[in-house]
Design a protein around this motif. Structure first.
Motif, mmCIF file in Angstrom:
data_model
loop_
_atom_site.group_PDB
_atom_site.id
_atom_site.type_symbol
_atom_site.label_atom_id
_atom_site.label_comp_id
_atom_site.label_asym_id
_atom_site.label_seq_id
_atom_site.Cartn_x
_atom_site.Cartn_y
_atom_site.Cartn_z
ATOM 1 N N VAL A 1 -1.735 50.384 42.835
ATOM 2 C CA VAL A 1 -0.628 49.423 42.890
ATOM 3 C C VAL A 1 -0.071 49.104 41.496
ATOM 4 C CG1 VAL A 1 0.057 47.093 43.585
ATOM 5 C CG2 VAL A 1 -1.503 48.379 45.029
ATOM 6 N N HIS B 1 3.632 54.106 43.086
ATOM 7 C CA HIS B 1 5.020 53.970 43.569
ATOM 8 C C HIS B 1 6.047 54.416 42.529
ATOM 9 C CE1 HIS B 1 4.277 49.957 41.726
ATOM 10 N NE2 HIS B 1 5.524 50.070 41.341
ATOM 11 N N GLN C 1 -0.927 35.484 52.121
ATOM 12 C CA GLN C 1 -0.996 35.223 50.684
ATOM 13 C C GLN C 1 -2.394 35.456 50.105
ATOM 14 O OE1 GLN C 1 0.178 31.300 49.352
ATOM 15 N NE2 GLN C 1 -0.938 31.688 47.464
ATOM 16 N N ARG D 1 -3.195 38.980 49.138
ATOM 17 C CA ARG D 1 -2.242 39.702 48.306
ATOM 18 C C ARG D 1 -2.616 39.709 46.838
ATOM 19 N NH1 ARG D 1 2.529 37.530 51.123
ATOM 20 N NH2 ARG D 1 2.363 35.751 49.765
ATOM 21 N N TYR D 2 -3.726 39.063 46.466
ATOM 22 C CA TYR D 2 -4.044 38.893 45.051
ATOM 23 C C TYR D 2 -4.330 40.199 44.332
ATOM 24 C CZ TYR D 2 -4.202 33.869 45.266
ATOM 25 O OH TYR D 2 -3.845 32.562 45.377
ATOM 26 N N PHE D 3 -3.782 40.315 43.120
ATOM 27 C CA PHE D 3 -4.236 41.371 42.214
ATOM 28 C C PHE D 3 -5.622 40.959 41.710
ATOM 29 C CE2 PHE D 3 0.479 41.435 41.396
ATOM 30 C CZ PHE D 3 0.720 42.608 42.079
ATOM 31 N N LEU E 1 5.057 40.040 34.861
ATOM 32 C CA LEU E 1 3.881 40.914 34.990
ATOM 33 C C LEU E 1 4.056 42.230 34.236
ATOM 34 C CD1 LEU E 1 3.089 40.379 38.784
ATOM 35 C CD2 LEU E 1 1.741 39.549 36.851
ATOM 36 N N CYS F 1 -5.643 41.934 35.889
ATOM 37 C CA CYS F 1 -6.422 40.850 36.512
ATOM 38 C C CYS F 1 -7.895 41.204 36.655
ATOM 39 C CB CYS F 1 -5.856 40.504 37.885
ATOM 40 S SG CYS F 1 -4.141 39.984 37.846
ATOM 41 N N ASN G 1 -9.573 35.825 36.113
ATOM 42 C CA ASN G 1 -9.428 36.409 37.455
ATOM 43 C C ASN G 1 -9.921 35.429 38.518
ATOM 44 O OD1 ASN G 1 -9.014 38.153 39.556
ATOM 45 N ND2 ASN G 1 -10.737 39.505 39.084
ATOM 46 N N GLN H 1 -1.486 34.788 38.482
ATOM 47 C CA GLN H 1 -2.006 35.567 39.615
ATOM 48 C C GLN H 1 -1.709 34.839 40.933
ATOM 49 O OE1 GLN H 1 -6.304 35.642 39.524
ATOM 50 N NE2 GLN H 1 -6.432 37.711 40.331
ATOM 51 N N TYR H 2 -1.924 33.519 40.935
ATOM 52 C CA TYR H 2 -1.690 32.724 42.146
ATOM 53 C C TYR H 2 -0.213 32.739 42.527
ATOM 54 C CZ TYR H 2 -1.112 28.678 45.173
ATOM 55 O OH TYR H 2 -0.761 27.861 46.214
ATOM 56 N N ALA I 1 1.023 36.024 44.049
ATOM 57 C CA ALA I 1 0.652 36.164 45.458
ATOM 58 C C ALA I 1 1.517 35.249 46.323
ATOM 59 C CB ALA I 1 -0.830 35.846 45.648
ATOM 60 N N GLU I 2 1.727 34.026 45.835
ATOM 61 C CA GLU I 2 2.537 33.034 46.551
ATOM 62 C C GLU I 2 3.969 33.546 46.761
ATOM 63 O OE1 GLU I 2 1.520 29.785 47.324
ATOM 64 O OE2 GLU I 2 3.464 28.836 47.746
ATOM 65 N N LEU I 3 4.512 34.204 45.731
ATOM 66 C CA LEU I 3 5.898 34.685 45.816
ATOM 67 C C LEU I 3 6.005 36.027 46.539
ATOM 68 C CD1 LEU I 3 7.046 33.721 42.206
ATOM 69 C CD2 LEU I 3 7.848 32.681 44.323
ATOM 70 N N GLY I 4 4.884 36.553 46.984
ATOM 71 C CA GLY I 4 4.920 37.802 47.759
ATOM 72 C C GLY I 4 5.055 39.047 46.899
ATOM 73 N N VAL I 5 4.682 38.941 45.610
ATOM 74 C CA VAL I 5 4.765 40.118 44.732
ATOM 75 C C VAL I 5 3.502 40.956 44.927
ATOM 76 C CG1 VAL I 5 4.915 40.899 42.340
ATOM 77 C CG2 VAL I 5 6.193 38.881 43.072
ATOM 78 N N ASP I 6 3.613 42.035 45.703
ATOM 79 C CA ASP I 6 2.437 42.891 45.915
ATOM 80 C C ASP I 6 2.518 44.171 45.092
ATOM 81 O OD1 ASP I 6 4.367 44.218 47.325
ATOM 82 O OD2 ASP I 6 3.333 44.199 49.256
ATOM 83 N N HIS I 7 3.633 44.377 44.391
ATOM 84 C CA HIS I 7 3.723 45.438 43.393
ATOM 85 C C HIS I 7 4.911 45.131 42.486
ATOM 86 C CE1 HIS I 7 6.853 46.791 46.142
ATOM 87 N NE2 HIS I 7 7.250 47.679 45.267
ATOM 88 N N VAL I 8 4.978 45.809 41.343
ATOM 89 C CA VAL I 8 6.033 45.560 40.358
ATOM 90 C C VAL I 8 6.962 46.765 40.317
ATOM 91 C CG1 VAL I 8 6.478 45.193 37.893
ATOM 92 C CG2 VAL I 8 4.578 44.011 39.006
ATOM 93 N N ARG I 9 8.256 46.516 40.546
ATOM 94 C CA ARG I 9 9.203 47.642 40.622
ATOM 95 C C ARG I 9 9.626 48.146 39.248
ATOM 96 N NH1 ARG I 9 13.233 44.493 44.476
ATOM 97 N NH2 ARG I 9 12.377 42.858 43.142
ATOM 98 N N TYR I 10 9.350 47.368 38.199
ATOM 99 C CA TYR I 10 9.782 47.777 36.858
ATOM 100 C C TYR I 10 8.677 48.554 36.159
ATOM 101 C CZ TYR I 10 13.029 44.201 38.196
ATOM 102 O OH TYR I 10 13.933 43.477 38.906
#
Lengths: 185, 238
Positions: A94, A143, A179, A182-184, B93, B100, B106, B112-113, B116-125
């Motif tokens: 990821v 990705h 949520q 979803r943690y890294f 990020l 992490c 960690n 990190q929190y 996850a809260e904002l729904g970022v499960d990967h980084v497009r940049y």
């Protein structure tokens, strides 16, 4: 997973790129749920099964690890071509995670630091020597190399999170994690 | 103190005229992410996660530094805002090395929190993976630039609460760095009182107590209101 509805088994593959195998260990930590899993899936490729080439017409592939060398690049492309759904499985796939810690160094510096200045014979760097696959200049999250359909972060992802993701996938739903899943890290 | 009336997500709300939007929004029980805001120190408007939409303004405004106004109409979770907060988190990020899995914070980290809260499960940049130093010259604490998001809580608490101003910022844009003792090793600082306030307010693993291993560092934010309540109101309740 509704076992009654499904006659044909789902073709599941797992692959291991630049990672430590911890995500696969976590997958094995599904323990007795593995029995339920294998009632509905057929494992067609995996580092924990002795299958040499990545097969065609795979339904779901979980990929552990980041893309760190030319072999990973090649396998990633085969996985994408031959799989309907590809999931980035764990933080290395990821984000690059620990595998990408070397990205601040140039490849030559890296090999010098780790091997040439250390004991034994140093492997080659950028050039392919037929034995060691050449490293790519920067370790990449999966990705950035192929299109990914779902993300399962964690180092490693908890067995419960894997179960949640895999069981929704096998029900034909996209990976949607809550949520706390979803943690890294 | 006069009272103003405004709309938040189409609900009528009253507020004191000296309040900032963030405080009023939170009083309504609406969750809004922040990383640079902290009760007890001045507002910065740096992390841009608390951006809100205000009717009549094309610009998105940071709620923590925007004063309330009579008749204003504020939206906190429009599609546009959710999208921008997601992008902001991805940029945070991608800028430094937030690994992490091998970080002292960690499991206790605000970055990190919020991701996850904002729904970022990967980084497009693309990750910038800069080559950054770690200053471990201090006898008690370590400054790891790899984890820093430049929220400047440490700079503000050192100046405003401890009164030492050992910490500051140098450079521009992505080259900005937290510095200690006018850009000398932290351990050489004669102004640092070793109080550790900077460490406790830091949202990530950029500042930590020496001797902490992966996942072992936890921050105690509550100390700040304890100190300030004691000083200002003479109430000392831990």
């Amino acid at each position: 997973m509704d076992k009654q509805k499904r006659k044909k088994k789902i073709r599941l593959a797992t692959a291991w790129l630049g990672g430590c195998a911890g995500c696969h260990m976590s997958l094995l930590d599904l323990d007795e749920r593995l029995i339920d899993l294998f009632e509905v899936v057929e494992l067609v490729y995996s580092p924990i099964a002795d299958i040499k080439t990545f097969p065609k017409a795979v339904d779901v592939t979980l990929v552990e690890g980041a893309v760190a060398n030319v072999d990973h690049l090649e396998l990633a492309e085969v996985i994408r071509r031959n799989s309907t759904i590809v999931v980035s499985f764990g933080d290395c796939a990821v984000t690059g995670n620990v595998t990408s810690l070397r990205n601040r160094l140039k490849i030559d510096d890296l090999l010098t630091k780790v091997y040439h200045e250390g004991p034994g014979t140093a492997p080659r760097g950028l050039e392919e020597d037929g034995i060691m696959p050449a490293l790519i200049p920067k370790v990449l999250p999966l990705h950035q190399v192929i299109h990914i359909d779902g993300y399962l972060p964690g180092c490693p992802p908890e067995p419960d999170h894997i179960w949640q993701a895999v069981s929704t996938l096998l029900d034909g739903q996209p990976v949607r994690l809550t949520q706390e899943m979803r943690y890294f890290g | 103190m006069s009272v103003v009336t405004l709309h938040i997500n189409d609900e009528i709300v009253s507020a004191r005229s000296d309040q900032k939007l963030l405080e009023v929004i939170r009083e309504q029980g609406i969750e809004i992410p922040t990383l640079c805001h902290m009760d007890g120190i001045s507002e910065l408007g740096g992390c841009r996660l608390c951006l809100v939409e205000v009717k009549g303004s094309n610009r998105l405004l940071a709620a923590c530094v925007t004063p309330v106004q009579e008749g204003m109409s504020v939206y906190t979770h429009s599609e546009r805002l959710v999208n921008y907060r997601h992008i902001t988190m991805e940029l945070l990020l991608s800028e430094r090395n937030h690994t992490c899995a091998v970080c002292v914070m960690n499991g206790h980290c605000e970055l990190q929190y919020e991701a996850a809260e904002l729904g970022v499960d990967h980084v497009r940049y693309e990750y910038m993976t800069p080559d950054l130093p770690i200053d471990a010259s201090h006898s008690k604490f370590t400054l790891d630039h790899n984890r820093c998001i430049l929220c400047m809580r440490c700079v503000r608490v050192c100046d405003e609460v401890e009164g030492a101003h050992t910490l500051d910022v140098m450079g521009r844009g992505t080259n900005s760095r937290i510095i200690t003792a006018l850009n000398r090793p932290w351990g050489d600082s004669i102004s640092c009182t070793k109080c550790g306030k900077c460490v406790q307010v830091c949202p990530t693993g950029a500042l930590f107590e020496k001797g902490s291993s992966v996942g072992e560092m936890e921050k105690r934010h509550a100390f700040l209101s304890w100190i300030l309540n004691g000083r200002e109101r003479k109430e000392w309740h831990w």
